[in-house]
Scaffold this active site. Structure first.
Site, mmCIF file in Angstrom:
data_model
loop_
_atom_site.group_PDB
_atom_site.id
_atom_site.type_symbol
_atom_site.label_atom_id
_atom_site.label_comp_id
_atom_site.label_asym_id
_atom_site.label_seq_id
_atom_site.Cartn_x
_atom_site.Cartn_y
_atom_site.Cartn_z
ATOM 1 N N HIS A 268 -9.847 1.911 0.351
ATOM 2 C CA HIS A 268 -9.603 1.183 1.274
ATOM 3 C C HIS A 268 -10.410 1.096 2.374
ATOM 4 O O HIS A 268 -10.277 1.117 3.742
ATOM 5 C CB HIS A 268 -8.159 0.796 1.916
ATOM 6 N N HIS B 14 0.979 -1.255 -0.110
ATOM 7 C CA HIS B 14 -0.110 -0.145 -0.014
ATOM 8 C C HIS B 14 0.807 1.399 -0.166
ATOM 9 O O HIS B 14 0.458 2.281 0.802
ATOM 10 C CB HIS B 14 -0.869 -0.166 1.153
ATOM 11 N N GLU C 249 -11.373 -3.673 -2.445
ATOM 12 C CA GLU C 249 -10.387 -2.759 -3.210
ATOM 13 C C GLU C 249 -10.231 -2.776 -4.789
ATOM 14 O O GLU C 249 -9.764 -4.170 -5.098
ATOM 15 C CB GLU C 249 -9.194 -2.748 -2.654
HETATM 16 C C1 BGC Z 1 -4.306 -6.331 2.229
HETATM 17 C C2 BGC Z 1 -4.378 -7.203 3.285
HETATM 18 C C3 BGC Z 1 -4.121 -5.994 4.480
HETATM 19 C C4 BGC Z 1 -5.010 -4.910 4.474
HETATM 20 C C5 BGC Z 1 -4.883 -3.841 5.264
HETATM 21 C C6 BGC Z 1 -5.343 -5.537 2.075
HETATM 22 O O1 BGC Z 1 -5.537 -4.755 1.040
HETATM 23 O O2 BGC Z 1 -4.329 -7.286 1.105
HETATM 24 O O3 BGC Z 1 -3.443 -8.017 3.518
HETATM 25 O O4 BGC Z 1 -4.112 -6.620 5.752
HETATM 26 O O5 BGC Z 1 -5.179 -4.428 3.247
HETATM 27 O O6 BGC Z 1 -3.696 -3.484 5.176
#
Ligand code: BGC
Length: 358
Positions: free
Chosen positions: A186, A115, A322
């Site tokens: 998110h 991310h 997402e």
């Molecule tokens: C990821 C997860 C992660 C979450 C929060 C998601 O997009 O795939 O593995 O824990 O985001 O960070």
């Protein structure tokens, strides 16, 4: 403060009026003709609240989040409600090669980057302009080599609350050097209402015949697998919890659902996924132009944080969907490309639309 907020009420704006990194943060409220309301802060472009009517017409907040900017600052990790960039999801070992040059990123999810790195777009203060009562424009300039990514990337995100109860997110970006980009949002949803218990009884349908299986560090193996005959088959509506504890290597690797689904037909006219809250009957349809959908069932939520309405972020009390390009695309030539060159415009739209299920 936290526990006095009544379900369906927006958090006080004053809790978001701060100065962070020399820039002002605030809470922006979008309203439509149907009485739906959305609250967004320009700290990370985070969706704080989405108020929609449930089966009894009661305004229900379907977003798990905090009631102050401080809450988001103190808990950056789960990315509650945030805009994610420059690259949504994981890049293996934090490395990729572009035009013959290798780039290294911060490893914040060992052994990978996740991310956007150490401080992603989720924790930047975006420049905000409320265009009208239903539209918010956010701008962020990510400088050349910020978090190790090449090129000055100008990103614009426009949130629009439509009169048919859709929250539309338009993303655009341009660069002055060849780079990679994969933006997403998110938001953690609980369609029974924030503080509504686990999401295991929600019903989910995802129009995807394939998904990208992952290794134990959640990096795709570079090929698509059919969902048919597996717990990943959501082509017909299925209850989230019905197979989540099955003995299955992929569920073990993701600690539940935390996988990218290969959408059969990305579209802004017909949904790519539909989710219904079992208690509220609130239905959310997702529309997107992106090729993938990361379905994450809050497997890492562990009750550490106190959220709006006094809710704890307990295990699987929210899910995220997402819309994005596939994880680790920069290292997988077969996946749709995430490369953006000078002169090109990155442009993509996703919409989350709410109604009461029939
Ligand atoms: C990821 C997860 C992660 C979450 C929060 C998601 O997009 O795939 O593995 O824990 O985001 O960070």
């Amino acid at each position: 403060m936290t526990d006095t907020l009544a379900q369906g009420a927006l958090p006080p704006k004053a809790n978001f009026e701060k100065t962070i990194d020399g820039k002002k943060t605030d809470l922006y409220i979008l309203k439509n003709a149907k009485g739906m309301e959305v609250a967004i802060t320009n700290f990370g472009g985070r969706v704080v609240s989405i108020l929609v009517p449930d089966k009894n017409g009661r305004l229900t907040d379907v977003v798990e989040g905090f009631d102050s900017v401080k809450g988001y600052q103190d808990a950056p990790g789960p990315y509650y409600g945030a805009l994610i960039g420059r690259y949504g999801n994981r890049i293996a070992k934090g490395k990729f090669t572009l035009e013959g040059k290798e780039y290294s990123l911060y490893i914040n999810n060992a052994p990978n980057t996740l991310h956007g790195g150490k401080v992603g777009f989720d924790s930047k203060v975006w420049d905000a302009k409320q265009i009208d009562s239903a539209t918010l424009e956010l701008n962020y300039l990510s400088k050349d080599m910020e978090e190790g990514y090449p090129g000055n990337l100008k990103a614009t995100v426009i949130y629009t609350l439509t009169n048919d109860n859709g929250l539309k997110i338009d993303y655009t970006a341009t660069t002055d050097k060849t780079t990679i980009v994969n933006l997403t949002n998110h938001t953690y949803f609980n369609l029974n209402g924030a503080n509504g218990g686990t999401i295991l009884d929600h019903k989910v349908q995802i129009f995807a015949d394939e998904y990208t299986p992952i290794d134990p560090t959640s990096i795709p193996k570079g090929k698509n697998d059919p969902v048919k005959g597996t717990p990943f088959d959501f082509t017909q509506p299925a209850v989230i919890g019905s197979k989540i504890e099955d003995k299955n290597e992929q569920l073990t690797n993701g600690k539940g659902y935390d996988h990218n689904f290969v959408l059969n037909k990305p579209s802004l006219d017909s949904p790519v996924a539909i989710v219904v809250g079992d208690k509220s009957n609130i239905e959310m349809q997702i529309f997107t132009q992106e090729p993938g959908l990361q379905f994450y069932t809050g497997n890492f939520m562990n009750g550490q944080n106190t959220m709006k309405y006094g809710a704890k972020d307990n295990h699987r009390t929210a899910f995220a969907m997402e819309t994005e390009h596939f994880p680790d695309s920069p290292n997988e030539p077969k996946f749709p490309s995430v490369v953006l060159k000078p002169g090109q415009v990155y442009k993509t739209t996703t919409e989350y639309k709410f109604s009461v299920a029939k």
